[in-house]
Design a protein around this motif. Structure first.
Motif, PDB file in Angstrom:
ATOM      1  N   TYR A   1       1.387   5.457   0.104  1.00 21.17           N
ATOM      2  CA  TYR A   1       0.797   6.744   0.506  1.00 21.17           C
ATOM      3  C   TYR A   1       1.780   7.852   0.123  1.00 21.17           C
ATOM      4  CZ  TYR A   1      -1.987   3.716   3.589  1.00 21.17           C
ATOM      5  OH  TYR A   1      -2.811   2.723   4.085  1.00 21.17           O
TER       6      TYR A   1
ATOM      7  N   GLN B   1      -4.474   5.873   0.320  1.00 22.04           N
ATOM      8  CA  GLN B   1      -3.473   5.229  -0.544  1.00 22.04           C
ATOM      9  C   GLN B   1      -3.588   5.828  -1.945  1.00 22.04           C
ATOM     10  OE1 GLN B   1      -3.165   0.648   0.573  1.00 22.04           O
ATOM     11  NE2 GLN B   1      -5.219   1.397   0.910  1.00 22.04           N
TER      12      GLN B   1
ATOM     13  N   GLY C   1       0.865  -1.189   0.000  1.00 20.51           N
ATOM     14  CA  GLY C   1       0.000   0.000   0.000  1.00 20.51           C
ATOM     15  C   GLY C   1       0.895   1.230   0.000  1.00 20.51           C
TER      16      GLY C   1
END
Ligand code: FBP
Length: 299
Positions: free
Chosen positions: A119, A132, A117
């Protein structure tokens, strides 16, 4: 189309393209290692008390090495490590990842996977999965595949020789489900509602597809365009077993990008859950929207 060309056509942010190419490089290396690596349990345990396999540690090292070499990556948090690691001061992205999900399947030679994931931030804590900007996973099975989303659409690639070639082109997860993948089935002994739900799935003659690995089990939902994967609470795991940051949030992001849904047992959207601890766990019901809603209603 290979993955480099796909990224040029579908992602205008070149540094994010490079973040994905770093993941892909790590996936290729892990895929190679699986063919020859020691499949034994080590004497080490991670801080959660899980026994670590040699391959868990090797895969973790591979991804840390490739991510360290990418100046765009500020920090990483690995499911195998207690704390986050800061890698490159000037980086703009952070990656939460499970280097090798399904460790207990390694010596059985069933499929295993990696989950990511991404970010655009400096902090993991306080994030919600909906922040995300990209999520991805790899399946190491008879073939190695890599599925990716930037939030709209999901794309799957096959590793052919040395390159990832597009084969799953933005297909959707249907609202209704013909497949079911009931994780933590032992919970039926404590939770009559979960038993009722599993009975409904069996009475409706849905097809059971359960391998014991979240990655291949949810991957089946993308490949067959329908299905549900559940992992409810149990006395041993009162908040569920699977980690939000490393497992639930990336899959929730991918599944919703294909038109599906991911809720926890209380009916909260997984992508809205706030990360208060790196290794925070959650229950999860994920896949075809109608089936996920019904599952949570029955529970
Ligand atoms: P690990 O993080 O220890 O690999 O556990 C994750 C996982 O293997 C998932 O992939 C899977 O859905 C789940 O655990 C199965 O756990 P159990 O067999 O204990 O219910």
């Amino acid at each position: 189309m290979n993955i480099s060309k796909f990224l040029k056509q579908n992602q205008t942010d070149i540094s994010l393209q490079n973040v994905v190419l770093s993941m892909v490089e790590g996936v290729k290396q892990v895929s190679e290692k699986i063919k020859s690596c020691d499949i034994k349990v080590t004497t080490k345990k991670n801080f959660s008390g899980d026994k670590q396999m040699a391959l868990d540690l090797v895969s973790n090292d591979i991804f840390i090495d490739v991510f360290s070499k990418n100046e765009q990556i500020y920090a990483i948090a690995s499911e195998e490590e207690e704390e986050k690691r800061e890698l490159n001061n000037n980086g703009n992205y952070i990656i939460a990842f499970d280097p090798l999900d399904g460790s207990s399947l390694i010596n059985t030679n069933l499929s295993i996977g990696s989950i990511f994931g991404v970010y655009q931030s400096k902090n993991f804590l306080g994030q919600q999965g909906k922040n995300q900007i990209c999520a991805a996973y790899a399946v190491y099975g008879p073939r190695t595949t890599f599925f990716l989303s930037f939030g709209k659409g999901v794309y799957g690639f096959n590793l052919e020789q040395d390159d990832f070639i597009l084969f799953y082109d933005n297909e959707k997860i249907e609202k209704k489900s013909k497949l079911f993948s009931p994780g933590n089935l032992r919970a039926v002994n404590e939770n009559a509602k979960y038993k009722k739900l599993v009975d409904i799935w069996m009475q409706e003659e849905k097809t059971l597809r359960y391998s014991g690995g979240m990655v291949p089990d949810i991957n089946a939902i993308f490949c067959k365009n329908n299905g549900i994967f559940s992992y409810p609470a149990f006395s041993k795991y009162p908040n569920g077993k699977l980690r939000i940051l490393y497992e639930c949030a990336p899959f929730a992001f991918l599944v919703e990008a294909a038109g599906g849904l991911a809720l926890d047992q209380q009916g909260n959207r997984i992508l809205d859950l706030e990360i208060k601890e790196l290794h925070q766990r959650s229950t999860i019901f994920v896949g075809s929207e109608d089936e996920v809603r019904r599952g949570v209603e029955v529970l």
